[in-house]
Every structure is written in C-alpha cells, then in structure tokens.
Design a protein around this motif. Structure first.
Motif, PDB file in Angstrom:
ATOM      1  N   ARG A  57       0.844  -1.198   0.000  1.00  0.00           N
ATOM      2  CA  ARG A  57       0.000   0.000   0.000  1.00  0.00           C
ATOM      3  C   ARG A  57       0.878   1.246   0.000  1.00  0.00           C
ATOM      4  O   ARG A  57       1.711   1.408   0.890  1.00  0.00           O
ATOM      5  N   ARG A  61      -4.619   6.022   2.567  1.00  0.00           N
ATOM      6  CA  ARG A  61      -5.970   5.933   1.994  1.00  0.00           C
ATOM      7  C   ARG A  61      -6.075   4.793   0.981  1.00  0.00           C
ATOM      8  O   ARG A  61      -6.950   4.782   0.142  1.00  0.00           O
ATOM      9  N   TRP A  62      -5.131   3.856   1.086  1.00  0.00           N
ATOM     10  CA  TRP A  62      -5.090   2.735   0.147  1.00  0.00           C
ATOM     11  C   TRP A  62      -5.466   1.441   0.851  1.00  0.00           C
ATOM     12  O   TRP A  62      -5.257   1.290   2.050  1.00  0.00           O
ATOM     13  N   GLY A  63      -5.999   0.492   0.084  1.00  0.00           N
ATOM     14  CA  GLY A  63      -6.293  -0.826   0.630  1.00  0.00           C
ATOM     15  C   GLY A  63      -5.923  -1.903  -0.363  1.00  0.00           C
ATOM     16  O   GLY A  63      -5.798  -1.648  -1.561  1.00  0.00           O
ATOM     17  N   LEU A 106     -12.298  -6.178  -0.727  1.00  0.00           N
ATOM     18  CA  LEU A 106     -11.363  -5.301  -0.027  1.00  0.00           C
ATOM     19  C   LEU A 106     -10.827  -6.056   1.188  1.00  0.00           C
ATOM     20  O   LEU A 106     -11.599  -6.659   1.940  1.00  0.00           O
ATOM     21  N   ASP A 108      -8.657  -4.607   3.529  1.00  0.00           N
ATOM     22  CA  ASP A 108      -8.339  -3.685   4.629  1.00  0.00           C
ATOM     23  C   ASP A 108      -9.503  -2.726   4.827  1.00  0.00           C
ATOM     24  O   ASP A 108     -10.268  -2.476   3.893  1.00  0.00           O
ATOM     25  N   ASP A 109      -9.596  -2.169   6.046  1.00  0.00           N
ATOM     26  CA  ASP A 109     -10.529  -1.051   6.244  1.00  0.00           C
ATOM     27  C   ASP A 109      -9.939   0.163   5.533  1.00  0.00           C
ATOM     28  O   ASP A 109      -8.781   0.505   5.759  1.00  0.00           O
ATOM     29  N   VAL A 110     -10.729   0.787   4.647  1.00  0.00           N
ATOM     30  CA  VAL A 110     -10.256   2.017   3.990  1.00  0.00           C
ATOM     31  C   VAL A 110     -11.317   3.092   4.194  1.00  0.00           C
ATOM     32  O   VAL A 110     -12.380   3.060   3.575  1.00  0.00           O
ATOM     33  N   GLU A 111     -11.028   3.996   5.138  1.00  0.00           N
ATOM     34  CA  GLU A 111     -11.970   5.057   5.489  1.00  0.00           C
ATOM     35  C   GLU A 111     -13.348   4.461   5.786  1.00  0.00           C
ATOM     36  O   GLU A 111     -13.466   3.614   6.653  1.00  0.00           O
ATOM     37  N   VAL A 175      -3.481  -3.135  -5.134  1.00  0.00           N
ATOM     38  CA  VAL A 175      -3.791  -2.095  -4.145  1.00  0.00           C
ATOM     39  C   VAL A 175      -4.516  -0.966  -4.863  1.00  0.00           C
ATOM     40  O   VAL A 175      -4.235  -0.673  -6.032  1.00  0.00           O
ATOM     41  N   HIS A 177      -6.618   3.026  -4.263  1.00  0.00           N
ATOM     42  CA  HIS A 177      -6.914   4.198  -3.445  1.00  0.00           C
ATOM     43  C   HIS A 177      -8.419   4.254  -3.183  1.00  0.00           C
ATOM     44  O   HIS A 177      -9.208   3.798  -4.028  1.00  0.00           O
ATOM     45  N   ARG A 178      -8.813   4.820  -2.063  1.00  0.00           N
ATOM     46  CA  ARG A 178     -10.248   4.909  -1.738  1.00  0.00           C
ATOM     47  C   ARG A 178     -11.059   5.491  -2.897  1.00  0.00           C
ATOM     48  O   ARG A 178     -12.161   5.048  -3.187  1.00  0.00           O
TER      49      ARG A 178
END
Ligand SMILES: [Zn+2]
Ligand SMILES: [Zn+2]
Length: 414
Positions: A57, A61-63, A106, A108-111, A175, A177-178
C-alpha cells in the motif's frame, strides 16, 4: 466474506500475470534475431506468471483488493501484442500486471469501507491517488484527461493494470486508493459487476457522441465495446436509429437484442447505410467507396483501420465520429477535411450529464446499467490464472467463438 485468510494469500503466494519487458522492443528484437514473420499474436509477448508478496500500500488511503473476476479488454490485447502505438510507452511502468476491469474483495478497512466490502475498481491513476493536488481536469470530474499520470508518489501508469506499483486484476492482489473503489450492491452478481468498468466506458462514449433526438447512429464493431455502446446509446441518448456493423452472426443477434435497429455485415455496411439514408455512393479510382450523405454520427468500436475508415466514409458532412477503441495508424483523413467531420476521442470514463440532470460519474450510471440491462445473453468465459495463455487466445478470437467477454476467475482458489 473473505478477509484474506486461506489459500494464495500468504507471503510469496500472490500469483500475478506480469508484463516484464517493453513489448514493442521485445518483439522487435525477437523478430530481428530469429527472422520470424511479423509477430502479431499475444503468445510471443514477454508475459509470465509469477509468485510474490504482492504490491504494498503506497499510503494511508489505500487498501489491498483480492480480485474475484478480472476482465480482458481490447486495450490489454493490443498492449500485449505490441500493436498499440508507442505514444503510450511513457504512460506505463514495468513490470506491470494487466487487468483494469475488476470486481474483488477489499482486504483492509479504507476510510468508510470496511474490510470484506465487495468493490469494483475505477482504474484511473490520477492526481488524487497519486497524492497530488487535483489538476483542472480532475477538479471538474474529467479525470480521464488528467495530466499528472506520470508523477506523484506512484510510478507512471495511466491506469491500474499499467503501473508497476499497484498490481492489476490478473492476480491475487492489487492495491487501490479509496477514490478508485466503488462498493457493489449485494444483489449484483460478480459476473455483472465485472462489466461495470467497460459499461462505464461505453456510457462515456455514448455521451461523447451525444446524438440529437432523431439522429441515425452507426456503431462499427460488435464486440463487447460495440454491444455495450448500443446499450448505452439506448439507455442514455435519444438516438432514433442505431445501425451496427457486426462481423459474426452471434454478434448480430446480440446487437439486435440489446437495442440495434438494424445490423449489417462489414461488406454490406456501405450499401445498407446508403439505402437507409438515401445517400450517394461514389467510387474513387483506388480504395474503398464512400458516401455523400450518410449517418449523423458514427463510433469506431473496433480500433481497426477498416472500422475507422467505415465510420469516416459513411458519416454525412458535418457529422461526428467518436474513437472509442485505441485508434489504428494510417487512416485516410480526407473525409474529415472534406466533409468537415468532428472527430472526437473517448477515453475511459468521466462525469456524465444526462438530459440536464446533475452531473454523475459514468461509474455510478454503469452500476445501474449492469443491474438492469439484459446482460444474461452476453456470453462470458472464465479462466483460472494458470491458463492465462488460453484465456488470451480466447479473448483474441472471442467474436468468432461467440464470446463477448473473457475474464480470469480468481474465486476458484479460495
Ligand atoms: Zn478497458
Ligand atoms: Zn489530475
């Protein structure tokens, strides 16, 4: 929902199909060293299946995304076959993993998006994912026109699937970005969700063509791009008549099912349009005939010289021609000059304004079209990653095999 545990997710087990050298240079060397005839097939390209750790990442702000299905696009095939223009060479970074039509999970938690969310990817790698203040194009929603696709904290790459740092869809991991992530409604199956990106491009094309009420539109090519353009023209414009040029019988049937008013073969295209528009046919001393008169607007959805030639020669004076596929070299532009045609590009997606509504992203509109359109007839074929050569060969001759879309199915290894 998967949060990353299981087969294929540990260290060193992320599989990726990778383009590891400059394709045109590699092919040129091969041709010179072995005196082979012109190499046009994807089988000669510098492609391999690798196993590694997967991309990291680049920022907060990336997941990480684990692809479920990842489509093969015409632009992937021309890039891999080395037939796309060298114009694009500064806009990619090596090695890269292709694949920009993706539905996945997804990790990971992203925002606001929790891990486990099913997402489709908007592949554009523009100012915001690159950690830059938005340029004018990004600010007004025309992100496909971003000028900063070679700078910022990522390696050059016009999209995910052409950038060394992000990974791509033809793998177990990328990977994103949000701003590239669009959550998928639960009732939209993977097989439809994987079509959202190409549908979004087709919507962008239909709105770049912007036919007026009552216009007669010609769609040249009836692969996925052409068929989805027919859908988008029907859903979002007031074109009265949509004539489709289709090579293969199955494509012709599908074009009609998706809203074409008439379908012609490449050989009969000129005669068909001449009749329906009462145009005049003229024959130059050499080369193909053309019309004085013709359709109001045309779109090249095939990216071949013959297809673009057809679009330019069958459009009336003052009409508009949209380039939807990667354009071919060596086209005769005489009709553009003499018929005062408007030739307009259509790259990727953008902000769409439909009949005076507030502007919306073509991705949002595509999500609805993917749910509502009669896409069950649109034949798709899925391949496991290991059979990537077969998958690419199938995609290269999809039209004659009756397939609309070929994708990698990465769910099988879960
Ligand atoms: Zn594409
Ligand atoms: Zn920008």
């Amino acid at each position: 929902m998967s949060t990353g545990a299981g087969v294929g997710t540990g260290t060193g087990t992320v599989r990726s199909v990778e383009v590891y050298r400059s394709v045109p240079r590699y092919l040129a060397t091969r041709v010179l060293s072995t005196a082979l005839p012109r190499v046009s097939s994807t089988s000669a390209a510098p492609l391999r299946l690798t196993r590694g750790r997967g991309p990291r990442r680049p920022g907060p702000r990336w997941g990480r995304v684990r692809p479920r299905l990842a489509g093969i696009c015409g632009s992937d095939l021309s890039t891999i076959a080395g037939t796309s223009s060298l114009y694009f060479s500064p806009l990619v970074s090596l090695p890269f993993t292709p694949g920009h039509e993706v539905v996945g999970d997804l990790l990971d938690d992203v925002e606001d998006l929790p891990a486990g969310t099913r997402v489709v990817l908007d592949p554009l790698l523009t100012c915001i994912p690159r950690g830059l203040d938005p340029c004018g194009a990004c600010r007004d929603g025309s992100r496909g026109r971003c000028d900063r696709i070679t700078v910022g904290h990522l390696s050059p790459g016009l999209q995910t699937g052409f950038c060394a740092d992000t990974g791509g869809g033809w793998s177990d991991r990328l990977v994103a970005h949000r701003s590239q992530l669009h959550p998928v409604p639960d009732d939209l199956p993977d097989e439809r969700a994987v079509l959202v990106e190409p549908l979004a491009c087709a919507i962008h094309t239909a709105l770049r063509l912007a036919p007026r009420q009552g216009d007669h539109v010609l769609v040249v090519g009836a692969g996925a791009v052409g068929l989805f353009t027919v859908l988008a023209l029907r859903a979002f414009t007031q074109a009265a008549r949509v004539t489709v040029v289709a090579k293969h019988p199955r494509q012709a049937t599908l074009a009609t099912a998706l809203g074409a008013t008439d379908v012609v073969s490449p050989r009969d295209a000129l005669t068909g349009v001449r009749r329906s528009t009462r145009a005049l046919r003229v024959q130059p001393e050499q080369g193909s005939a053309y019309l004085l008169g013709g359709v109001d607007a045309a779109v090249d959805c095939a990216g071949s010289r013959a297809a673009l030639d057809t679009a330019l020669r069958l459009t009336r004076a003052g009409g508009r021609v949209v380039l939807s596929a990667m354009p071919p070299a060596g086209v005769d532009l005489s009709p553009v000059w003499f018929r005062e045609l408007e030739v307009v590009g259509s790259y990727a997606t953008g902000q769409a304004r439909v009949e005076g509504d507030e502007p919306r992203s073509s991705f949002d509109l595509a999500m609805g079209l993917a749910r509502d359109a009669p896409l069950d007839e649109v034949a798709q074929s899925g391949y496991p990653l290991e059979r990537w050569r077969e998958a690419l060969e199938h995609a290269g001759s999809a039209g004659s095999l009756g397939t609309v879309k070929v994708h990698f199915d990465l769910r099988e290894t879960r």
